[in-house]
Write an enzyme that holds these catalytic residues in place. Structure first.
Site, PDB file in Angstrom:
ATOM      1  N   GLU A 158     -17.069 -42.023 -16.935  1.00  0.00           N
ATOM      2  CA  GLU A 158     -18.350 -41.692 -16.054  1.00  0.00           C
ATOM      3  C   GLU A 158     -18.010 -41.157 -14.758  1.00  0.00           C
ATOM      4  OE1 GLU A 158     -20.417 -45.498 -14.948  1.00  0.00           O
ATOM      5  OE2 GLU A 158     -21.447 -44.481 -13.470  1.00  0.00           O
TER       6      GLU A 158
ATOM      7  N   TYR B  38     -11.711 -48.426  -6.117  1.00  0.00           N
ATOM      8  CA  TYR B  38     -13.113 -48.560  -6.553  1.00  0.00           C
ATOM      9  C   TYR B  38     -13.228 -49.637  -7.863  1.00  0.00           C
ATOM     10  CZ  TYR B  38     -17.342 -48.198  -9.022  1.00  0.00           C
ATOM     11  OH  TYR B  38     -18.651 -48.332  -9.680  1.00  0.00           O
TER      12      TYR B  38
ATOM     13  N   ARG C   4     -26.991 -40.930 -16.669  1.00  0.00           N
ATOM     14  CA  ARG C   4     -27.087 -42.151 -16.044  1.00  0.00           C
ATOM     15  C   ARG C   4     -28.374 -42.471 -15.173  1.00  0.00           C
ATOM     16  NH1 ARG C   4     -25.083 -46.291 -15.993  1.00  0.00           N
ATOM     17  NH2 ARG C   4     -23.689 -46.307 -13.953  1.00  0.00           N
TER      18      ARG C   4
ATOM     19  N   TRP D  44     -16.062 -41.400  -2.104  1.00  0.00           N
ATOM     20  CA  TRP D  44     -15.882 -42.925  -2.562  1.00  0.00           C
ATOM     21  C   TRP D  44     -16.540 -43.169  -3.625  1.00  0.00           C
ATOM     22  CZ3 TRP D  44     -19.756 -46.826  -3.624  1.00  0.00           C
ATOM     23  CH2 TRP D  44     -19.033 -48.075  -4.076  1.00  0.00           C
TER      24      TRP D  44
ATOM     25  N   ASP E 185     -15.447 -45.880 -15.200  1.00  0.00           N
ATOM     26  CA  ASP E 185     -15.990 -45.034 -14.071  1.00  0.00           C
ATOM     27  C   ASP E 185     -15.095 -44.408 -13.247  1.00  0.00           C
ATOM     28  OD1 ASP E 185     -17.557 -43.953 -11.997  1.00  0.00           O
ATOM     29  OD2 ASP E 185     -18.747 -45.909 -11.940  1.00  0.00           O
TER      30      ASP E 185
ATOM     31  N   ARG F 242     -17.201 -52.485 -19.354  1.00  0.00           N
ATOM     32  CA  ARG F 242     -16.637 -51.256 -18.287  1.00  0.00           C
ATOM     33  C   ARG F 242     -15.441 -51.841 -17.844  1.00  0.00           C
ATOM     34  NH1 ARG F 242     -18.610 -48.856 -12.305  1.00  0.00           N
ATOM     35  NH2 ARG F 242     -17.412 -50.649 -11.587  1.00  0.00           N
TER      36      ARG F 242
ATOM     37  N   GLU G 160     -25.635 -41.281 -11.963  1.00  0.00           N
ATOM     38  CA  GLU G 160     -26.427 -42.357 -11.416  1.00  0.00           C
ATOM     39  C   GLU G 160     -27.236 -41.991  -9.977  1.00  0.00           C
ATOM     40  OE1 GLU G 160     -23.283 -45.158 -11.416  1.00  0.00           O
ATOM     41  OE2 GLU G 160     -22.748 -44.479  -9.405  1.00  0.00           O
TER      42      GLU G 160
ATOM     43  N   GLU H   3     -26.618 -50.284 -18.322  1.00  0.00           N
ATOM     44  CA  GLU H   3     -25.642 -51.309 -17.569  1.00  0.00           C
ATOM     45  C   GLU H   3     -26.426 -52.359 -17.131  1.00  0.00           C
ATOM     46  OE1 GLU H   3     -24.596 -49.063 -13.882  1.00  0.00           O
ATOM     47  OE2 GLU H   3     -22.894 -50.532 -13.474  1.00  0.00           O
TER      48      GLU H   3
ATOM     49  N   HIS I  68     -16.027 -42.469 -10.634  1.00  0.00           N
ATOM     50  CA  HIS I  68     -16.769 -42.726  -9.362  1.00  0.00           C
ATOM     51  C   HIS I  68     -16.089 -41.125  -8.337  1.00  0.00           C
ATOM     52  CE1 HIS I  68     -18.755 -45.154  -6.325  1.00  0.00           C
ATOM     53  NE2 HIS I  68     -19.217 -45.540  -7.411  1.00  0.00           N
TER      54      HIS I  68
HETATM   55  C1  CS2 Z   1     -21.440 -47.645  -9.794  1.00  0.00           C
HETATM   56  C2  CS2 Z   1     -22.398 -48.339  -8.885  1.00  0.00           C
HETATM   57  O1  CS2 Z   1     -22.504 -49.173 -11.449  1.00  0.00           O
HETATM   58  C3  CS2 Z   1     -21.825 -47.971 -11.094  1.00  0.00           C
HETATM   59  O2  CS2 Z   1     -21.431 -47.371 -12.177  1.00  0.00           O
HETATM   60  O3  CS2 Z   1     -20.939 -46.348  -9.583  1.00  0.00           O
HETATM   61  O4  CS2 Z   1     -21.821 -49.510  -8.814  1.00  0.00           O
HETATM   62  C4  CS2 Z   1     -22.130 -47.844  -7.442  1.00  0.00           C
HETATM   63  O5  CS2 Z   1     -20.998 -47.463  -6.915  1.00  0.00           O
HETATM   64  C5  CS2 Z   1     -23.397 -48.416  -6.787  1.00  0.00           C
HETATM   65  O6  CS2 Z   1     -24.610 -48.261  -7.371  1.00  0.00           O
HETATM   66  C6  CS2 Z   1     -23.532 -47.693  -5.287  1.00  0.00           C
HETATM   67  O7  CS2 Z   1     -24.536 -48.392  -4.870  1.00  0.00           O
HETATM   68 MG    MG Z   2     -21.016 -45.667 -11.774  1.00  0.00          MG
END
Ligand code: CS2
Ligand code: MG
Length: 402
Positions: free
Chosen positions: A236, A159, A283, A402, A210, A147, A262, A339, A212
């Protein structure tokens, strides 16, 4: 067989983890993860005040029935706190069942579908050149999938960019720190990162990115289109997924594979995305989505639509979740990728485990249960420390995702 006691262990070997330990009248115990990054103590209370009293006296072999009891019985369904508490119980019960049967969890699920679990690591840097170097380091370590995240000129603390060398740890402040976001700047910069990565390393490795939750569906479609020449493994969380229909617009405009989930807690969060074939990878993982019992339902639904798994595996998911996820990944027929952000040495010492990394793959162990334990004495040396995830604001001060 009966559950005679259960306790919650909170430890912070560099970051906070919430662990449930369930004891039975036959001397066998099981371990589960209930960590919810930045909201850990809510799960502790949910378990201690509302779940453990109900568990005492129950038959730990009745994994499905206990899952249904906790899900239906609360009346208030779903949500990250409830589902993490259920997940912690579920993991501990699968651990107990495996130990009783003398078998690793993947055998209980149906046996091995693959030799090893392909993982992706996190490469990041303050700018494109640093990220390109970081990807090179992962390639040297043998990773097949990486990634890539980069800082963006003009965006404060973008991020995914770490302070350390190998990965980032976002939850690091006693109160949320404020980061920035600017879509225009990101759309100008991120495609250039992937252009340079492909020009430098070619097309042999899988590359992931990502978003995010930062882009609107239209901006997400635009990004997906711009990234098409670089053949990503996935893009992602490119837009928030509360509105599952939003992905229709993205899907109509780009063939860049999409990954989401996630932050999903149940099958209901993903149902429309799956049934309308709006994503390619799911995810959701063991701690987030109600344990192995529920996660395999999501994976089965996804398999009908050729959607593959890509379990969340950031460091805020404890080694207990990683251990369980690896048993799941070893079994699940529609596996995609896992991951893998390495835990710190302190964390690995608190949670002795039998999984290991080799040449881009993780391998679960053969110990009965899920193969992860907790060293309680060591855990006690690292008391809970408040740590929040950051928030994000636009340049004019508007709150953003975020
Ligand atoms: C992220 C995470 O791993 C990922 O893809 O989106 O690191 C996420 O920010 C954290 O798990 C938040 O606790
Ligand atoms: Mg993520």
């Amino acid at each position: 067989m009966k559950i005679v006691s259960a306790k919650v262990i909170v430890t912070c070997p560099g970051r906070n983890f919430v662990t449930l330990k369930i004891h039975t009248d036959q001397g066998v115990y099981g371990i589960g993860d209930g960590t919810l990054n930045g909201r850990e103590l809510a799960v502790v209370s949910y378990l201690e005040d509302h779940v453990i009293p109900c568990l005492i006296g129950m038959d730990p072999r009745r994994i499905e029935d206990i899952w249904q009891y906790l899900y239906r019985g609360a009346y208030w369904r779903r949500g990250p706190v409830t589902m993490r508490a259920i997940a912690a119980v579920d993991m501990a019960l699968w651990d107990i069942k495996g130990k009783m049967a003398g078998m690793p969890v993947y055998q209980l699920l149906g046996g091995r579908s693959r030799d090893g679990v392909m993982v992706y690591g996190h490469a990041n840097g303050a700018d494109i050149d640093q990220t390109v170097d970081a990807v090179g380091k992962y390639i040297d370590l043998g990773y097949k999938a990486i990634r890539a995240q980069t800082g963006v000129p003009g965006i404060k603390d973008a991020y995914g960019v770490g302070r350390g060398t190998m990965y980032y740890e976002p939850a690091d402040a006693a109160l949320p720190s404020v980061t920035g976001w600017d879509t225009r700047k990101a759309l100008n910069y991120v495609p250039k990162l992937f252009e340079k990565l492909r020009a430098t390393y070619g097309f042999d490795h899988h590359l992931l990115h990502d978003g995010h939750h930062r882009y609107t569906p239209q901006e997400a479609a635009n990004l997906g289109k711009m990234l098409e020449p670089y053949q990503l493994f996935w893009l992602e969380d490119v837009t928030p997924a509360e509105n599952q229909e939003a992905f229709k617009l993205i899907r109509q405009h780009t063939v860049t594979p999409l990954a989401v989930g996630e932050i999903f807690n149940t099958i209901w969060d993903a149902k429309d995305l799956i049934q309308n074939q709006l994503i390619d990878y799911l995810r959701a993982t063991v701690v987030g989505a109600g344990g192995l019992t529920h996660l395999r339902r999501l994976a089965d639904l996804a398999s009908l639509y050729q959607i593959r798994t890509g379990c969340h595996g950031a460091t805020d998911l404890s080694p207990v979740t990683m251990g369980c996820a690896l048993h799941f990944d070893t079994w699940v027929p529609n596996f995609g990728i896992q991951e893998y952000m390495r835990h710190s040495e302190e964390t690995d010492a608190v949670f002795p485990h039998d999984y290991h990394f080799d040449k881009g793959y993780l391998f679960c162990g053969e110990a009965p249960g899920h193969g992860v334990d907790i060293d309680e004495e060591l855990a006690a040396k690292y008391p809970y420390k408040p740590a929040y995830l950051p928030v994000a604001r636009l340049e004019d001060g508007t709150m953003w995702n975020w």
